[in-house]
Design a protein around this motif. Structure first.
Motif, mmCIF file in Angstrom:
data_model
loop_
_atom_site.group_PDB
_atom_site.id
_atom_site.type_symbol
_atom_site.label_atom_id
_atom_site.label_comp_id
_atom_site.label_asym_id
_atom_site.label_seq_id
_atom_site.Cartn_x
_atom_site.Cartn_y
_atom_site.Cartn_z
ATOM 1 N N ALA A 1 -1.735 0.531 2.925
ATOM 2 C CA ALA A 1 -2.420 -0.334 1.963
ATOM 3 C C ALA A 1 -2.721 -1.699 2.569
ATOM 4 O O ALA A 1 -3.823 -2.256 2.368
ATOM 5 N N SER B 1 -11.193 3.089 4.885
ATOM 6 C CA SER B 1 -10.851 3.641 3.569
ATOM 7 C C SER B 1 -9.445 4.232 3.622
ATOM 8 O O SER B 1 -8.888 4.475 4.706
ATOM 9 N N PRO B 2 -8.836 4.489 2.456
ATOM 10 C CA PRO B 2 -7.521 5.162 2.466
ATOM 11 C C PRO B 2 -7.554 6.512 3.158
ATOM 12 O O PRO B 2 -6.553 6.933 3.756
ATOM 13 N N THR C 1 -3.779 9.368 -1.638
ATOM 14 C CA THR C 1 -3.370 9.068 -3.010
ATOM 15 C C THR C 1 -2.247 8.044 -3.043
ATOM 16 O O THR C 1 -2.243 7.131 -3.881
ATOM 17 N N LYS D 1 -3.683 4.625 -2.304
ATOM 18 C CA LYS D 1 -4.419 4.110 -3.468
ATOM 19 C C LYS D 1 -3.460 3.606 -4.537
ATOM 20 O O LYS D 1 -3.744 2.605 -5.204
ATOM 21 N N LYS D 2 -2.337 4.275 -4.726
ATOM 22 C CA LYS D 2 -1.349 3.800 -5.698
ATOM 23 C C LYS D 2 -0.804 2.442 -5.310
ATOM 24 O O LYS D 2 -0.625 1.554 -6.154
ATOM 25 N N LEU E 1 -2.370 0.200 -3.562
ATOM 26 C CA LEU E 1 -3.453 -0.772 -3.786
ATOM 27 C C LEU E 1 -3.570 -1.125 -5.268
ATOM 28 O O LEU E 1 -3.789 -2.284 -5.629
#
Length: 456
Positions: free
Chosen positions: A227, A241-242, A254, A257-258, A260
């Protein structure tokens, strides 16, 4: 000081090659089969050279010996430790771990072996856990998944063995993993070029801020690193990107993203890039787990309130239903009572409607003369075609046109009399008499077929 048991002389001499000690005065052998440092060789029956004597390691008190086949044998624990040291060296060479960390890992393995903590697990898993403990103390940039890739074992099994050894060996002083240990390693794999140092500095600042906001504790450091690198890359105008970082940090997109989303919910996540780089907020945000617990409690409270409200509404509906049911029963009882009683009413005169003059509702039903005239004209206009058709029909009936044009009913033919004859010729003659004579039938030919019969 040793002396001779026979003569008491102190003049003793040792033969190191033979491993014996004897008295110089009387020649008695005082000591034999002593451990010597010399190595002697002999020849076996097949001509092969063999080593005589025993080899003793500095780590144990029992020596290794050769069996009848000439191979060296040792205790089971020594064999296990030797194999563990070899596997630790192989894993360390694959992950570029220093040799002194390998020896430290072997020491942890020996402790686990003495306490019977290695049973039920693959030796590679236990050795990997010991090496990870040594790396944690040294704060190197190695993760459990790195050992999993080398030994081809599940990362969860290695992690479970690590936690077991940490608790069993009382390694409570093991330092907590800091994401900054791995940041330089991951940043070098993201291909930032000359700006790698600047991106790394920003990522380290983000990791420090996340640590103050209670986002690091209890989380895998790889997700935090992913992140931070995504945010740092975008701050320095790199498109990462992730999905791109999940290959580098070895966690799913995933999870990144959590992290972030959790950072965006903190006060630091609401700052602009310039504000974040210049301002360091003193207040720390609540841990994400605490926020989720509070949110869950609020949802439960709302559900309880809604359930109480729905139960109150249900009680109100039930009360209304009971009231309606009671009224229905009362009306039914009243009607039943009326049927049982003999109630007679005097009928009103047919033409006397004066009794209704005082009723305003009934007065509103009747039309005055002007309203009657307007409504009559409107009805005549709307039904003009129908009235014309009815008038024409009445005219035709008066002139008798409809009666003449009506179809007469079809009369049924009278039943024909039955024919009784003695011969076919008589039957044919009687049938022809009852029917109309046809011009298309040659009766002479028919007459010639039978005896002379009169068809006329």
């Amino acid at each position: 000081m040793k002396t001779c048991k026979e003569c008491g002389s102190a003049s003793l001499e040792a033969l190191e090659a033979a491993g014996t000690t004897y008295c110089v005065d009387c020649g008695v052998v005082v000591e034999e089969n002593a451990i010597v440092s010399e190595v002697t060789f002999g020849e076996a029956s097949n001509g092969a050279a063999t080593c005589h004597g025993q080899l003793i390691s500095y780590e144990n008190t029992r020596g290794r010996f050769r069996n009848s086949s000439g191979y060296l044998e040792s205790e089971s624990s020594e064999t296990t430790i030797s194999n563990a040291r070899q596997k630790a060296s192989e894993i360390a060479s694959g992950l570029k771990i220093a040799s002194h960390l390998t020896e430290q890992a072997v020491a942890y393995f020996k402790l686990a072996l003495r306490k019977n903590l290695t049973r039920g697990r693959r030796s590679e898993v236990t050795v990997s856990a010991c090496l990870y403990i040594a790396c944690r103390y040294k704060k190197t940039s190695h993760m459990l998944i790195d050992f999993s890739d080398i030994v081809q074992a599940s990362v969860f099994s290695i992690g479970k063995a690590f936690l077991f050894l940490r608790d069993a060996l009382n390694l409570q002083d093991l330092p907590i993993v800091d994401p900054s240990f791995y940041m330089a390693r991951f940043a070098s794999l993201c291909d930032f070029g000359d700006e790698t140092k600047d991106v790394l500095t920003t990522a380290m600042r983000l990791a420090k801020r996340m640590g103050r906001d209670w986002m690091v504790e209890g989380r895998r450091p790889a997700g935090i690193c992913g992140a931070c690198l995504v945010l740092a890359a975008r701050i320095h105008h790199f498109s990462r990107s992730p999905e791109d970082l999940q290959i580098v940090v070895k966690v799913s997109a995933t999870t990144i993203k959590k992290r972030l989303i959790e950072f965006s919910e903190t006060p630091s996540g609401q700052l602009t890039v310039g504000e974040f780089l210049d301002v360091d907020l003193e207040d720390a945000a609540d841990p994400p787990a605490f926020k989720r617990a509070r949110l869950f409690e609020e949802k439960e409270k709302e559900q309880q309130e809604s359930s109480l409200k729905s139960s109150a509404d249900k009680e109100f509906v039930d009360s209304q239903k009971s009231i309606c049911e009671a009224l229905r029963n009362e009306i039914k009882e009243f009607l039943d009572t009326c049927k049982e009683q003999d109630i007679t009413e005097e009928p009103l005169p047919e033409d006397d409607l004066s009794i209704l003059d005082d009723d305003d509702e009934i007065k509103g039903i009747f039309l005055d003369e002007d309203e009657v005239k307007v409504k009559t004209e409107f009805w005549m206009d709307e039904n003009a075609d129908y009235l014309d058709a009815q008038e024409a029909k009445l005219r035709r009936e008066a002139l008798g046109i409809d009666q003449a044009s009506k179809k007469r009913p079809r009369r049924k033919n009278a039943p024909k009399p039955k024919i009784s004859a003695d011969t076919p010729a008589e039957a044919a003659a009687q049938y022809l008499k009852q029917t109309t004579m046809s011009k298309k039938i040659n009766y002479d030919v028919i007459n010639s077929l039978f005896d002379p019969v009169d068809f006329n």
